[in-house]
Design an enzyme around this catalytic site. Structure first.
Site, short mmCIF file in Angstrom:
data_model
loop_
_atom_site.label_atom_id
_atom_site.label_comp_id
_atom_site.label_asym_id
_atom_site.label_seq_id
_atom_site.Cartn_x
_atom_site.Cartn_y
_atom_site.Cartn_z
N CYS A 272 1.01 -1.12 -0.42
CA CYS A 272 -0.24 -0.35 -0.23
C CYS A 272 0.77 1.51 -0.11
O CYS A 272 0.64 2.07 -0.94
CB CYS A 272 -0.77 -0.15 0.87
SG CYS A 272 -0.68 0.48 2.78
N HIS A 320 -2.52 1.05 7.03
CA HIS A 320 -3.18 1.43 4.60
C HIS A 320 -3.60 2.90 4.64
O HIS A 320 -3.94 4.12 5.53
CB HIS A 320 -4.43 0.58 5.15
CG HIS A 320 -4.84 -0.11 4.17
ND1 HIS A 320 -3.43 -1.16 2.92
CD2 HIS A 320 -5.78 0.04 2.28
CE1 HIS A 320 -4.21 -1.20 1.91
NE2 HIS A 320 -4.61 0.29 1.51
N HIS A 332 -5.37 1.58 -4.63
CA HIS A 332 -4.80 1.10 -3.47
C HIS A 332 -4.45 -0.39 -3.77
O HIS A 332 -4.82 -0.94 -4.95
CB HIS A 332 -5.59 1.25 -2.41
CG HIS A 332 -6.44 0.33 -2.13
ND1 HIS A 332 -7.05 -0.56 -0.50
CD2 HIS A 332 -7.03 -0.39 -3.01
CE1 HIS A 332 -7.76 -1.48 -1.27
NE2 HIS A 332 -8.32 -1.12 -1.75
#
Length: 356
Positions: A272, A320, A332
């Site tokens: 990420c 994240h 993402h």
């Protein structure tokens, strides 16, 4: 009364049929008792998702150790180069002192101060020479320079030793974190491997359904906002990306479909924070490596003021991060086993946004 007639014993053929039936019933009962229970797919999915989330948390910690290792390695290289230069300077000074000694020898003997400087402990020379009042004015500057160079060299060597020890420690932590990640991913995969192909497809279908629900919630939220006169109109589309933001989003869009890879920063796979960092690098901006550090790479942005190119963060520990592209959506890198994708920011526990 007539005599009661005894029932005739069953024939051999009938006995065989009865025995077979009883055995079959016993086998059936045994099979029923020991059959593998049908897995609760919702429970399996919940556990797999939890393991994958824990693995992603560990991935970000792994990224932090990896980043620290790279910085320490660069620092160690710098110090070692400095040590090498210091040693060259010392060698040159020793050569000059050797020339002085040779000249003195030809003229009747080596001055004790020079002899001491050329011995096995040059760093301690001045202390001994001062005690003996043996430093000649003609050699004082050269000898003091040699002592200073030796002091710097010893200090740099000590710093290099400490940095290399720290580098070894971080390397050990990095290896340990890697094992944790691999163990969690292996555990998740083992749970999925126990499912039939049909059940695995059902788990995947549940994930797709959750994504669709998140998109529906996002659309409903936008519709309610557009109908409300008491609230500001949050349904107004974000301004089109231009300049730096356009370059960031263009890069991220070009990565759609590429696999997630923990610790990866491209070009073939990303985690990420690896994806967001690479997207910003494409626009000439350097971000920190970890999502938790990227959280501090710019000022906070409220949710109703999001613009394309902003970083959006999720979960309480900020493990994240995604790249906002407008219309309530982001690009993402999800987790192991999935690919870079577009997802509503409402699909995960939203924590905030940053504009580097």
């Amino acid at each position: 009364m007539g005599k009661r007639r005894k029932p005739s014993p069953p024939s051999r053929a009938r006995m065989a049929v009865l025995t077979t039936a009883m055995a079959g019933g016993a086998v059936l009962a045994s099979g029923t008792a020991h059959a593998e229970p049908t897995p609760n797919l919702a429970s399996v999915k919940e556990q797999v998702d939890k393991l994958n989330e824990e693995a992603e948390q560990s991935v970000e910690q792994y990224n932090g150790f990896q980043d620290k290792q790279q910085k320490l390695q660069g620092e160690a290289n710098r110090i070692q180069e400095k040590v090498a230069r210091g040693q060259e300077a010392m060698n040159e000074l020793r050569t000059r002192l050797g020339a002085v000694a040779a000249d003195q020898y030809r003229n009747g003997g080596i001055d004790p101060s020079v002899r001491l400087m050329l011995d096995s402990d040059p760093a301690g020379y001045l202390e001994r020479a001062a005690a003996q009042n043996q430093v000649a004015d003609s050699q004082s500057a050269l000898l003091k320079q040699a002592q200073e160079e030796q002091r710097k060299l010893d200090q740099d060597r000590a710093e290099a030793t400490a940095t290399l020890a720290q580098l070894d420690s971080v390397g050990t932590e990095l290896a340990g974190k890697k094992q944790q990640i691999q163990a969690k991913l292996a555990q998740a995969q083992a749970m999925l491997n126990k499912l039939s192909a049909e059940d695995r497809a059902k788990v995947n279908a549940q994930q797709s359904a959750e994504k669709a629900k998140a998109e529906a919630r996002q659309a409903a939220d936008a519709d309610r906002a557009s109908r409300s006169s008491a609230r500001p109109d949050l349904s107004t589309p974000a301004p089109p990306a231009s300049g730096r933001a356009a370059a960031i989003i263009a890069f991220a869009q070009a990565q759609l479909g590429k696999p997630y890879g923990w610790g990866a920063t491209g070009p073939n796979s990303f985690d990420c924070s690896g994806l967001t960092g690479a997207a910003y690098r494409a626009a000439g901006v350097k971000l920190s490596r970890m999502s938790q550090d990227q959280w501090n790479d710019g000022p906070r942005v409220s949710r109703d003021a999001l613009q394309p190119g902003d970083l959006v963060f999720f979960y309480n520990d900020i493990h994240h991060v995604g790249l906002y592209i407008g219309d309530g959506k982001m690009i993402h890198a999800p987790r192991t086993g999935k690919n870079v994708e577009v997802l509503p920011i409402s699909a995960m526990p939203y924590m905030g946004a940053v504009r580097p």
